[in-house]
Design a protein around this motif. Sequence first.
Motif, short mmCIF file in Angstrom:
data_model
loop_
_atom_site.label_atom_id
_atom_site.label_comp_id
_atom_site.label_asym_id
_atom_site.label_seq_id
_atom_site.Cartn_x
_atom_site.Cartn_y
_atom_site.Cartn_z
N ARG A 42 0.83 -1.21 0.00
CA ARG A 42 0.00 0.00 0.00
C ARG A 42 0.86 1.26 0.00
O ARG A 42 1.82 1.38 0.77
CB ARG A 42 -0.93 0.02 1.20
CG ARG A 42 -1.88 1.21 1.18
CD ARG A 42 -2.81 1.19 2.39
NE ARG A 42 -3.55 2.44 2.50
CZ ARG A 42 -4.67 2.72 1.88
NH1 ARG A 42 -5.23 1.83 1.09
NH2 ARG A 42 -5.29 3.89 2.06
N ASP A 66 -2.88 -0.05 -3.85
CA ASP A 66 -2.56 -1.32 -3.19
C ASP A 66 -2.70 -2.42 -4.23
O ASP A 66 -3.30 -2.20 -5.30
CB ASP A 66 -3.51 -1.56 -2.01
CG ASP A 66 -3.04 -2.64 -1.04
OD1 ASP A 66 -1.93 -3.20 -1.26
OD2 ASP A 66 -3.76 -2.91 -0.08
N GLY A 73 -0.99 -8.06 -1.73
CA GLY A 73 -1.49 -6.84 -1.12
C GLY A 73 -2.67 -7.12 -0.21
O GLY A 73 -3.02 -8.27 0.06
#
Length: 184
Positions: A42, A66, A73
């Motif tokens: 992120r 992200d 992620g």
Amino acid sequence: MSNNLNGIDVAALQQFAQSVTESPAVGEARFNVKTKWEHQTRTVATVNHYSLGGENYQRHFEIAADEPEQLLGANSAPNPQELLMAALNACLSVGYVANAAAMGIKVNSLEIEADGKLDLRGFLGLNESVNPGYDEVSYTVRIDTDAPKERVEELHKVVTKTSVNLANFSKAIRMIPTLEVRNS
């Protein structure tokens, strides 16, 4: 013709174009984005200012990015590739509505869909012959207007010729990297 078409102040657009014609420095724009890594995959990008014609203008926007869970992620925001395509679509959209307004074309609705395929072997460094980026991106413009097809085709030609992000996608940009290392 109305002074406002597709939400665009046509007179102001024409006046700005005229001022850039008379003094090209008026049309010099510089944009800046600072991105900070938060955690995992992120990041949050912050837009604080831009300059136009040598004058700075303050503003504040944050844009999160992200990766999906499958790409390690947390799936908390669009990934960089989706944001890249969103930037292309947004730029094209501005081009369509502003140029349509300048041409006297009312746009009832507009939708742009971009699609591209990546081979992650390039990104992962698994095969040096594989491009880590896109080899091809396609986009579809869906526009609803009462204008004749010939005028819409003319509009399409103008937009594809003048879109900043379409140019960024289709031409190499000279990148100037700087690495600053801090040891904590």
